[in-house]
Design a protein around this motif. Structure first.
Motif, PDB file in Angstrom:
ATOM      1  N   HIS A  33      14.763  59.012  -2.267  1.00 10.09           N
ATOM      2  CA  HIS A  33      13.767  58.323  -1.983  1.00 10.09           C
ATOM      3  C   HIS A  33      13.658  58.438  -0.324  1.00 10.09           C
ATOM      4  O   HIS A  33      14.892  58.511   0.389  1.00 10.09           O
ATOM      5  CB  HIS A  33      14.130  56.676  -1.761  1.00 10.09           C
ATOM      6  N   ILE A  34      12.789  59.067   0.453  1.00  7.68           N
ATOM      7  CA  ILE A  34      12.592  59.423   1.766  1.00  7.68           C
ATOM      8  C   ILE A  34      11.848  58.258   2.591  1.00  7.68           C
ATOM      9  O   ILE A  34      10.977  57.953   2.167  1.00  7.68           O
ATOM     10  CB  ILE A  34      11.850  60.679   1.880  1.00  7.68           C
ATOM     11  N   GLU A  35      12.651  57.913   3.598  1.00  4.91           N
ATOM     12  CA  GLU A  35      12.024  56.630   4.308  1.00  4.91           C
ATOM     13  C   GLU A  35      12.232  56.688   5.839  1.00  4.91           C
ATOM     14  O   GLU A  35      13.178  57.435   6.347  1.00  4.91           O
ATOM     15  CB  GLU A  35      13.130  55.288   3.912  1.00  4.91           C
ATOM     16  N   LYS A  36      11.262  56.352   6.818  1.00  4.42           N
ATOM     17  CA  LYS A  36      11.334  56.752   7.965  1.00  4.42           C
ATOM     18  C   LYS A  36      11.803  55.487   8.709  1.00  4.42           C
ATOM     19  O   LYS A  36      11.101  54.490   8.473  1.00  4.42           O
ATOM     20  CB  LYS A  36       9.729  57.149   8.343  1.00  4.42           C
ATOM     21  N   LYS A  37      12.612  55.295   9.586  1.00  9.67           N
ATOM     22  CA  LYS A  37      13.058  54.174   9.922  1.00  9.67           C
ATOM     23  C   LYS A  37      13.276  54.395  11.537  1.00  9.67           C
ATOM     24  O   LYS A  37      13.254  55.748  12.146  1.00  9.67           O
ATOM     25  CB  LYS A  37      14.617  53.896   9.713  1.00  9.67           C
ATOM     26  N   GLU A  87      15.445  54.705  13.825  1.00  9.39           N
ATOM     27  CA  GLU A  87      16.453  55.615  14.134  1.00  9.39           C
ATOM     28  C   GLU A  87      16.391  57.032  13.709  1.00  9.39           C
ATOM     29  O   GLU A  87      17.385  57.855  14.060  1.00  9.39           O
ATOM     30  CB  GLU A  87      17.977  55.063  13.787  1.00  9.39           C
ATOM     31  N   GLY A  88      15.787  57.065  12.706  1.00 11.50           N
ATOM     32  CA  GLY A  88      15.316  58.506  12.043  1.00 11.50           C
ATOM     33  C   GLY A  88      14.958  58.530  10.613  1.00 11.50           C
ATOM     34  O   GLY A  88      14.645  57.369  10.147  1.00 11.50           O
ATOM     35  N   TRP A  89      15.148  59.497   9.853  1.00  9.19           N
ATOM     36  CA  TRP A  89      14.802  59.679   8.633  1.00  9.19           C
ATOM     37  C   TRP A  89      15.777  59.114   7.761  1.00  9.19           C
ATOM     38  O   TRP A  89      16.957  59.613   7.968  1.00  9.19           O
ATOM     39  CB  TRP A  89      14.514  61.130   8.045  1.00  9.19           C
ATOM     40  N   PHE A  90      15.811  58.398   6.736  1.00 10.77           N
ATOM     41  CA  PHE A  90      16.730  57.875   5.731  1.00 10.77           C
ATOM     42  C   PHE A  90      16.406  58.242   4.462  1.00 10.77           C
ATOM     43  O   PHE A  90      15.482  58.202   3.817  1.00 10.77           O
ATOM     44  CB  PHE A  90      16.826  56.219   5.816  1.00 10.77           C
ATOM     45  N   ILE A  91      17.287  59.170   3.991  1.00  8.33           N
ATOM     46  CA  ILE A  91      17.208  59.886   2.363  1.00  8.33           C
ATOM     47  C   ILE A  91      18.373  59.183   1.576  1.00  8.33           C
ATOM     48  O   ILE A  91      19.629  59.342   2.040  1.00  8.33           O
ATOM     49  CB  ILE A  91      17.457  61.389   2.654  1.00  8.33           C
ATOM     50  N   SER A  92      17.989  58.633   0.406  1.00  9.81           N
ATOM     51  CA  SER A  92      18.960  58.275  -0.316  1.00  9.81           C
ATOM     52  C   SER A  92      18.519  58.401  -1.766  1.00  9.81           C
ATOM     53  O   SER A  92      17.249  58.869  -2.071  1.00  9.81           O
ATOM     54  CB  SER A  92      19.157  56.524  -0.373  1.00  9.81           C
ATOM     55  N   GLU A  93      19.565  58.521  -2.764  1.00 10.30           N
ATOM     56  CA  GLU A  93      19.247  58.723  -4.188  1.00 10.30           C
ATOM     57  C   GLU A  93      18.802  57.636  -4.734  1.00 10.30           C
ATOM     58  O   GLU A  93      19.228  56.732  -4.452  1.00 10.30           O
ATOM     59  CB  GLU A  93      20.634  59.224  -4.900  1.00 10.30           C
ATOM     60  N   LYS A  94      17.679  58.046  -5.680  1.00 11.14           N
ATOM     61  CA  LYS A  94      17.113  56.822  -6.701  1.00 11.14           C
ATOM     62  C   LYS A  94      17.980  56.590  -7.598  1.00 11.14           C
ATOM     63  O   LYS A  94      18.735  57.561  -8.080  1.00 11.14           O
ATOM     64  CB  LYS A  94      15.845  57.177  -6.959  1.00 11.14           C
ATOM     65  N   GLU A  95      18.151  55.420  -8.100  1.00 14.79           N
ATOM     66  CA  GLU A  95      18.915  54.812  -9.152  1.00 14.79           C
ATOM     67  C   GLU A  95      18.278  54.741 -10.452  1.00 14.79           C
ATOM     68  O   GLU A  95      17.157  54.762 -10.424  1.00 14.79           O
ATOM     69  CB  GLU A  95      19.480  53.535  -8.861  1.00 14.79           C
TER      70      GLU A  95
END
Length: 66
Positions: free
Chosen positions: A52-56, A58-66
């Motif tokens: 999951h790629i999300e723009k915040k 403070e920068g880009w936030f990348i996390s694994e999908k469950e």
């Protein structure tokens, strides 16, 4: 009177403006274009089916999908 060129720098990119005024709308459009290019590059490295790629702010936030 000699005509001068107007430039502005945003995230290490230089833009030449035809008019001496730089509007807030032009800055926002440039920011969106930059974010779109960054997102394209991130999609090349991280599969959207897995991450999951999300723009915040403070920068880009990348996390694994469950």
């Amino acid at each position: 009177m000699k005509r001068r060129k107007t430039f502005f720098i945003l995230n290490d990119l230089v833009f030449e403006m035809k008019k001496p005024e730089i509007t807030l709308k032009q800055i926002r459009v440039a920011q969106v274009k930059i974010e779109n290019e960054e997102y394209k590059e991130l999609r090349k490295k991280f599969d959207e089916d897995v991450f999951h790629i999300e723009k915040k702010p403070e920068g880009w936030f990348i996390s694994e999908k469950e």
